[in-house]
Design an enzyme around this catalytic site. Structure first.
Site, short mmCIF file in Angstrom:
data_model
loop_
_atom_site.label_atom_id
_atom_site.label_comp_id
_atom_site.label_asym_id
_atom_site.label_seq_id
_atom_site.Cartn_x
_atom_site.Cartn_y
_atom_site.Cartn_z
N GLU A 295 0.82 -1.21 0.00
CA GLU A 295 0.00 0.00 0.00
C GLU A 295 0.86 1.26 0.00
O GLU A 295 0.51 2.26 -0.64
CB GLU A 295 -0.96 -0.01 1.20
CG GLU A 295 -1.92 -1.18 1.23
CD GLU A 295 -2.66 -1.40 -0.08
OE1 GLU A 295 -3.06 -0.41 -0.73
OE2 GLU A 295 -2.82 -2.57 -0.47
N TYR A 370 -1.63 -9.46 -10.41
CA TYR A 370 -0.65 -8.97 -9.44
C TYR A 370 0.65 -9.76 -9.56
O TYR A 370 1.74 -9.19 -9.62
CB TYR A 370 -1.21 -9.09 -8.03
CG TYR A 370 -2.38 -8.19 -7.71
CD1 TYR A 370 -2.30 -7.25 -6.70
CD2 TYR A 370 -3.59 -8.29 -8.41
CE1 TYR A 370 -3.38 -6.43 -6.39
CE2 TYR A 370 -4.66 -7.48 -8.10
CZ TYR A 370 -4.57 -6.55 -7.11
OH TYR A 370 -5.63 -5.74 -6.80
#
Length: 469
Positions: A295, A370
């Protein structure tokens, strides 16, 4: 009113956003009452018309009651249905003209429907949380909801004083009158609508490390009962910030905050200058440390460098995944190549029907994107060698700071750092669905251009392995 799709609309979400104009500033004044989940708001949006006169335009906004709409101080004709607020000014706006839209709305906010369930405003047991990626922003405010339309924001929220309001950006003022408090946040950096984060809840605010002169102020907003576990789980975030600044260039915003909701979230979600985690991501054993790195990396890749449209989402998620591997490599855990090998073994067992470039709306959040995105970045590192790769990576994040990027821009950028053509690498990893062989790193040759491994605190190897499997 003309209901045709606008030119250059996002192919995955053609009903979201309007490319005929661009917003450059939002000023949102909100009042929220948690008990009845009642939101009242005023938006003042400063915008610029495109290359053609603007006879009409639209904003995305969920099914609220509209109180008033004004364009340059005059009442336009408007309709509001199907999540679109269609506006026809009294006179067409000239090409290139600056204009202001004011919208007043009220209602009970709720998530907007999407292929992944409800997105956007989520009423919690005690408070609310906004997680908008990719199309949840209209669940709580009117916006030109397309990732390439980036604007500055000022957000004012009035709510009962027992609650804390957290938004991305700098807290300008906090003013209490009687039993309510008004919080005003400013985010001056260009921000996509889906990256405007907001939470209203009962939190304890703590500082993460001492930024010192010129450092990045980092705060956390955490339920009091989770603070002991949180203090261990996020202890290395300041070291991550240092590493990522070394590798990607200066942190692109004025501050960074993390928030832990007192509820479980499927996955953490990035917002501009703010990342949102669930209570399930806090265990006191650093079980989600790779997600803390992921993040934080999005502040560079996804937030500062924003994709032109959702077909290029691998540029967000592939680089954030690779940042997880770089953190592991530089902090005593498994090397990036070991992570790449594990991802390759996993992908070899799964269907191979995903193209990184333009994966389609159905697969844009597939875990394979991903993993393969991280592998594609690793393949480029192997092709360039560490010296050229890390120069390329830092320059990519620096040259396009606060800008909009695409896969074509990235491949052109990489080509400038390659000693020989890398078209076959791009073709195999980005454009073909079949899984190429695991890339092989070149022999290590010490170079002054290759960032040295800093002395970051070592990870618990076994815990890191579990978290990154």
């Amino acid at each position: 009113m003309n209901g045709q799709r606008t030119a250059a609309s996002d192919p995955y979400f053609p009903d979201n956003g309007d490319s005929r104009y661009r917003a450059h500033r939002y000023e949102l004044a909100l009042e929220y009452r948690p008990g009845p989940n009642r939101l009242t708001g005023t938006a003042r949006i400063s915008a610029i018309a495109g290359r053609a006169p603007l006879a009409e335009f639209h904003l995305n906004l969920a099914e609220f009651k509209i109180g008033r709409v004004m364009v340059n101080g005059r009442a336009p004709h408007y309709t509001h249905r199907g999540g679109k607020l269609r506006i026809r000014p009294a006179k067409p706006l000239p090409a290139g003209a600056a204009f202001t839209v004011e919208v007043h709305w009220a209602g009970n906010p709720k998530p907007v429907r999407s292929p992944w369930g409800g997105l956007g405003w989520e009423e919690l047991t005690d408070g609310a949380l906004v997680a908008s990626q990719p199309v949840g922003a209209p669940s709580w405010y009117p916006c030109n909801d397309r990732p390439a339309d980036k604007a500055s924001y000022q957000i004012s929220v009035n709510t009962p004083s027992s609650y804390t309001v957290v938004a991305g950006g700098r807290l300008l003022t906090r003013t209490t009158k009687a039993s309510t408090t008004t919080w005003v946040y400013e985010q001056p950096a260009p921000t996509s609508s889906y990256l405007v984060g907001l939470s209203i809840g009962v939190y304890q605010t703590v500082l993460l490390g001492d930024p010192g002169l010129g450092g990045v102020p980092m705060t956390a907003h955490v339920p009091a009962h989770l603070l002991p576990q949180f203090s261990r789980d996020f202890a290395r975030q300041p070291a991550m910030m240092q590493l990522f600044e070394d590798l990607f260039g200066p942190y692109p915003f004025g501050e960074y905050a993390v928030l832990v909701a007192d509820e479980e979230l499927d996955v953490p979600v990035e917002a501009q200058g703010l990342s949102l985690f669930g209570a399930n991501h806090v265990d006191g054993a650093r079980g989600s440390e790779r997600l803390v790195a992921h993040e934080l990396a999005h502040q560079w890749f996804g937030n500062s460098l924003t994709i032109t449209d959702w077909r290029h989402i691998w540029l967000n998620e592939g680089f954030a995944k690779y940042a997880e591997w770089l953190w592991s490599e530089r902090s005593g855990g498994r090397s990036a190549h070991e992570h790449a090998a594990a991802a390759h073994r996993l992908l070899a067992t799964l269907p191979q029907d995903l193209r990184l470039v333009d994966p389609g709306r159905k697969l844009m959040f597939d875990d394979r994107l991903y993993q393969r995105g991280g592998l594609a970045v690793h393949a480029i590192r192997c092709a360039l060698g560490d010296g050229a790769f890390f120069r390329m990576l830092r320059d990519w994040a620096t040259v396009h700071r606060h800008g909009v990027v695409s896969t074509a821009a990235f491949t052109t950028h990489v080509g400038r750092y390659a000693s020989e053509p890398v078209d076959e690498v791009f073709s195999a990893w980005l454009y073909e669905p079949s899984l190429p062989p695991l890339p092989v790193p070149p022999p290590v040759r010490p170079s002054a251009s290759t960032p040295a491994k800093p002395g970051y605190p070592p990870t618990n190897g076994r815990a890191a392995g579990r978290a990154s499997a």
